[in-house]
Write a protein that holds these residues in place. Sequence first.
Motif, PDB file in Angstrom:
ATOM      1  N   UNK A 129      40.581  41.640  30.801  1.00  0.00           N
ATOM      2  CA  UNK A 129      39.293  41.540  31.488  1.00  0.00           C
ATOM      3  C   UNK A 129      39.462  41.675  32.999  1.00  0.00           C
ATOM      4  N   UNK A 130      40.666  41.368  33.491  1.00  0.00           N
ATOM      5  CA  UNK A 130      40.926  41.571  34.911  1.00  0.00           C
ATOM      6  C   UNK A 130      40.797  43.029  35.319  1.00  0.00           C
ATOM      7  N   UNK A 131      41.161  43.932  34.407  1.00  0.00           N
ATOM      8  CA  UNK A 131      41.008  45.361  34.691  1.00  0.00           C
ATOM      9  C   UNK A 131      39.542  45.746  34.880  1.00  0.00           C
ATOM     10  N   UNK A 132      38.632  44.932  34.373  1.00  0.00           N
ATOM     11  CA  UNK A 132      37.205  45.234  34.474  1.00  0.00           C
ATOM     12  C   UNK A 132      36.516  44.446  35.578  1.00  0.00           C
ATOM     13  N   UNK A 133      37.199  43.451  36.120  1.00  0.00           N
ATOM     14  CA  UNK A 133      36.584  42.600  37.144  1.00  0.00           C
ATOM     15  C   UNK A 133      37.246  42.727  38.510  1.00  0.00           C
ATOM     16  N   UNK A 134      38.483  43.169  38.542  1.00  0.00           N
ATOM     17  CA  UNK A 134      39.249  43.262  39.780  1.00  0.00           C
ATOM     18  C   UNK A 134      39.426  44.737  40.140  1.00  0.00           C
ATOM     19  N   UNK A 135      39.380  45.084  41.422  1.00  0.00           N
ATOM     20  CA  UNK A 135      39.582  46.492  41.825  1.00  0.00           C
ATOM     21  C   UNK A 135      40.843  47.088  41.219  1.00  0.00           C
ATOM     22  N   UNK A 136      40.724  48.315  40.758  1.00  0.00           N
ATOM     23  CA  UNK A 136      41.820  48.935  40.021  1.00  0.00           C
ATOM     24  C   UNK A 136      43.091  49.069  40.851  1.00  0.00           C
ATOM     25  N   UNK A 137      42.966  49.310  42.154  1.00  0.00           N
ATOM     26  CA  UNK A 137      44.177  49.500  42.954  1.00  0.00           C
ATOM     27  C   UNK A 137      45.019  48.225  42.997  1.00  0.00           C
ATOM     28  N   UNK A 138      44.367  47.074  42.895  1.00  0.00           N
ATOM     29  CA  UNK A 138      45.101  45.809  42.855  1.00  0.00           C
ATOM     30  C   UNK A 138      45.812  45.651  41.506  1.00  0.00           C
ATOM     31  N   UNK A 139      45.105  45.985  40.434  1.00  0.00           N
ATOM     32  CA  UNK A 139      45.703  45.880  39.099  1.00  0.00           C
ATOM     33  C   UNK A 139      46.869  46.856  38.947  1.00  0.00           C
ATOM     34  N   UNK A 140      46.688  48.082  39.434  1.00  0.00           N
ATOM     35  CA  UNK A 140      47.781  49.046  39.353  1.00  0.00           C
ATOM     36  C   UNK A 140      48.997  48.582  40.143  1.00  0.00           C
ATOM     37  N   UNK A 163      51.884  42.068  30.047  1.00  0.00           N
ATOM     38  CA  UNK A 163      50.662  41.376  29.657  1.00  0.00           C
ATOM     39  C   UNK A 163      49.426  42.214  29.969  1.00  0.00           C
ATOM     40  N   UNK A 164      49.640  43.452  30.356  1.00  0.00           N
ATOM     41  CA  UNK A 164      48.558  44.283  30.879  1.00  0.00           C
ATOM     42  C   UNK A 164      48.174  45.392  29.900  1.00  0.00           C
ATOM     43  N   UNK A 165      46.889  45.472  29.573  1.00  0.00           N
ATOM     44  CA  UNK A 165      46.345  46.531  28.724  1.00  0.00           C
ATOM     45  C   UNK A 165      45.037  47.016  29.338  1.00  0.00           C
ATOM     46  N   UNK A 166      44.951  48.299  29.595  1.00  0.00           N
ATOM     47  CA  UNK A 166      43.739  48.839  30.195  1.00  0.00           C
ATOM     48  C   UNK A 166      42.759  49.336  29.148  1.00  0.00           C
TER      49      UNK A 166
END
Length: 327
Positions: A129-140, A163-166
């Motif tokens: 859900x972080x991939x949908x709530x946090x800016x993508x450049x931070x997640x990447x 632990x990361x799934x997009x």
Amino acid sequence: MAVRVILGVLRRRLVQRGEKAFPLKWKNINRPIALVGLTGFSAVGLGAQMGLSWMGTRGGGEGDNEYYTDSDEVICEARGEGSRLPFGKSASLFPVQLIKNLDQGLSRYVDSKSPLALDIVLVNTCVFFGWRLIPEHIMYKHFTVSASGVASGRIHTLLTSNFSHQGPLHFLANNYIFLQFSDPVIRVIGEREFLGLYVGAGLLSGIGHCGLCAIQALFRRNGALLTTPGLGASGCVIATAALFVNLFPSIKLQIIFLPFTAIAGKDMINALIGFDIIGGIAGCFSAFNSPLAHGAHLGGALTGLYYYHYRYKKKRRQSRGSGWRSL
């Protein structure tokens, strides 16, 4: 719909315990929340992904372990004379009870799983859900691993990327298959040992991905390959599966698209390892960039195999020598 079902199961469980539904305590909600994404299987299933199912077989096995459900019903025995399952000759990885009665089936399914496994799924769910709530450049930057990223100092991504799934299907398949293999493994080796195995598999998966990308970049003289991002728990899932098939060697696995073909668990893992080796070598000479992280898969598989042959067997010999029996 999925959230309503989860909340319904949660409220009923709280009422049955004689507690107030609100405020909610962490211990009451961490298991149901961990499976928020997994309820989607009631609609989509695993038709687009490779699924596995256990099939009880007769024949020799190396293990002497058994594990139980909450009702103390033996669901798998490996004592040399074979193994069996309570559902007959085969049990699908897709829970039949979720289809017949999603509400009751989900509650029973969650209760039957290890708390550690559910906690891992919970972390995966939060990052998803972080991939949908946090800016993508931070997640990447912090939840994908690449050779260039690790070289620049983002060493933590060797672990966080696991632990990361997009993509939703990637998330659902990895977590669901992980739950099927992790529960019996945890019951045999314990939660502390399994946590070490999972973290170790995650780190070696990240190192394997970065190492293979560096080798491919060298062969193809393409520095851009060093920035190839990797993410997902596949390496940890394969490590768990590799340990499972060695702990219970008489269990056979089945590909969902080939329902009448049962394959020995060890043969399945060997086939996956061979596929990833071929994929990794092909990437050194072909311009086609595989969407699969072959290096991460190999790192996970080797971790599971190493644990079984050089740690589990050693501890088992020691326990037998001291007169104790490892369950």
